[in-house]
Design a protein around this motif. Structure first.
Motif, short mmCIF file in Angstrom:
data_model
loop_
_atom_site.label_atom_id
_atom_site.label_comp_id
_atom_site.label_asym_id
_atom_site.label_seq_id
_atom_site.Cartn_x
_atom_site.Cartn_y
_atom_site.Cartn_z
N HIS A 193 -4.25 3.34 2.32
CA HIS A 193 -3.88 3.30 0.90
C HIS A 193 -4.09 2.02 0.26
O HIS A 193 -4.06 1.92 -1.03
N ASP A 194 -3.98 0.86 0.74
CA ASP A 194 -4.01 -0.44 0.17
C ASP A 194 -5.57 -1.04 0.52
O ASP A 194 -5.75 -2.27 0.35
N LYS A 197 -6.77 -3.57 -1.87
CA LYS A 197 -6.38 -4.99 -1.94
C LYS A 197 -7.29 -6.12 -1.34
O LYS A 197 -7.13 -7.26 -1.72
N HIS A 222 -5.70 -1.97 -7.66
CA HIS A 222 -5.88 -1.81 -6.28
C HIS A 222 -5.95 -0.19 -5.85
O HIS A 222 -6.98 0.22 -4.97
N HIS A 247 -0.30 6.16 -4.55
CA HIS A 247 0.90 5.77 -3.94
C HIS A 247 1.72 4.77 -4.81
O HIS A 247 3.02 4.49 -4.23
N HIS A 248 1.34 4.24 -5.91
CA HIS A 248 2.10 3.39 -6.80
C HIS A 248 2.64 4.30 -8.06
O HIS A 248 3.40 3.85 -8.94
N ASP A 276 5.33 3.56 1.77
CA ASP A 276 4.86 2.14 1.26
C ASP A 276 6.13 1.11 1.07
O ASP A 276 6.12 0.04 1.41
#
Ligand SMILES: [Fe+2]
Ligand SMILES: [Fe+2]
Length: 327
Positions: A193-194, A197, A222, A247-248, A276
């Motif tokens: 998911h990240d 980044k 990201h 996811h954000h 998360d």
């Protein structure tokens, strides 16, 4: 379980490994060491088969952990990845040791993935890791609990990725999803998911003070960067992208990158959002202390309308002291 003192030693040049991770009658292409107070003594050289009698002697001498040197770490990792399926299915190995082996292996593997996320071999390895984690979680009532016990509370992107993956699979399973393939897709999206980044500098990611508008702008990119990175590899299921891209996002429209609302967010995005935020709050960062599970959950409820309420309730039950691990 590998203790804090052993972790400190790991930071130097030897790494503790579980005795249970060594398969009887397999060839080991790495040296094994035994710890004697602060010294590491060579126990077995490379390219010797590991026999039942070796295992028994170690147990008789109360040695349940061995050590490998840093240079041999990748060889050991390769060995584990080859044997992890048998380890998970071996009824003689305690679940806590299996959880430790899965988590330790995931740490090394995810570090590799984040260093080079577009390498197909790395994506394949992360998918296998997710499949093994899912099959372990599907095995019994306490397996998820065992994995949770292994979680690191110091924040690193690689441990965060593994924690979110584990929590998301647990939440999905607890919410009634029991299909292995579907859990694999959620787990893969959660693990990666990240990945976007990797394009943001460490200085911004770990900045103790307030971020400038420009820095925040980078951070907010990201999810899309992660999506682009994975899309380029064309190796993960289309459904897994939702976890990366959304996811954000928040059900009340306050999230990013697209400010989507409840019915526009895919269920995988909603599941990974909860995993998360929970992991981010319960782990320690350079600029903030970790909070315990209960205040973290409370804060998530207080963020009115941000998270899917049904999922949040499932998650609370899953992580609650009486229900932890009872799937
Ligand atoms: Fe993120
Ligand atoms: Fe995250």
């Amino acid at each position: 379980m590998i203790t804090q003192t052993e972790k400190k030693v790991e930071a130097d040049s030897y790494h503790a490994i579980y005795l249970e991770s060594l398969r009887v009658d397999s060839m080991l292409d790495f040296d094994l060491y035994i710890r004697k107070s602060n010294n590491f003594v060579l126990y077995r050289g490379t390219n010797l088969p590991f026999k039942e009698k070796n295992r028994k002697t170690l147990i008789q001498n109360n040695i349940n952990k061995l050590y490998i040197s840093s240079e041999n770490q990748h060889k050991y990792q390769h060995y584990i990845e080859k044997n992890i399926h048998q380890i998970i299915n071996d009824p003689t190995i305690p679940e806590s040791a299996k959880a430790g082996i899965i988590y330790d292996n995931a740490k090394l593997m995810v570090k590799d993935v984040l260093k080079n996320p577009t390498l197909k071999e790395n994506i394949k390895r992360s998918q296998e890791m997710v499949e093994n984690t899912v099959s372990f979680i599907l095995k019994g009532k306490s397996t998820f609990h065992n994995l949770i016990q292994m979680m690191s509370f110091d924040y690193h992107t690689y441990t965060h990725s593994i924690n979110v993956c584990t929590l998301a699979i647990g939440l999905a399973r607890f919410s009634g999803i029991d299909n292995q393939l579907e859990l694999d897709k959620i787990g893969t999206g959660a693990l990666l998911h990240d990945v976007g980044k990797t394009k943001v500098s460490e200085a911004i990611l770990n900045k103790p003070g307030k971020l400038t508008a420009m820095e925040m702008g980078f951070i907010k990119k990201h999810p899309k960067w992660g999506y682009d990175i994975m899309k380029e590899t064309d190796m993960i299921s289309a459904d897994s992208y939702h976890a990366i891209l959304q996811h954000h996002e928040r059900e009340n429209g306050t999230g990013y990158p697209d400010g989507l609302t409840a019915d526009q967010i895919h269920p995988y995005g909603k599941i990974v959002a909860i995993a998360d935020v929970f992991d981010a709050m319960t782990t320690e960062r350079s600029y903030k202390q970790a909070v315990n599970s209960f205040p973290a959950l409370k804060e998530m409820y207080l963020d009115k309308g941000a998270f899917n309420l049904t999922l949040l309730e499932h998650f609370t039950k899953l992580m609650g002291p009486t229900n932890l691990g009872n799937m």
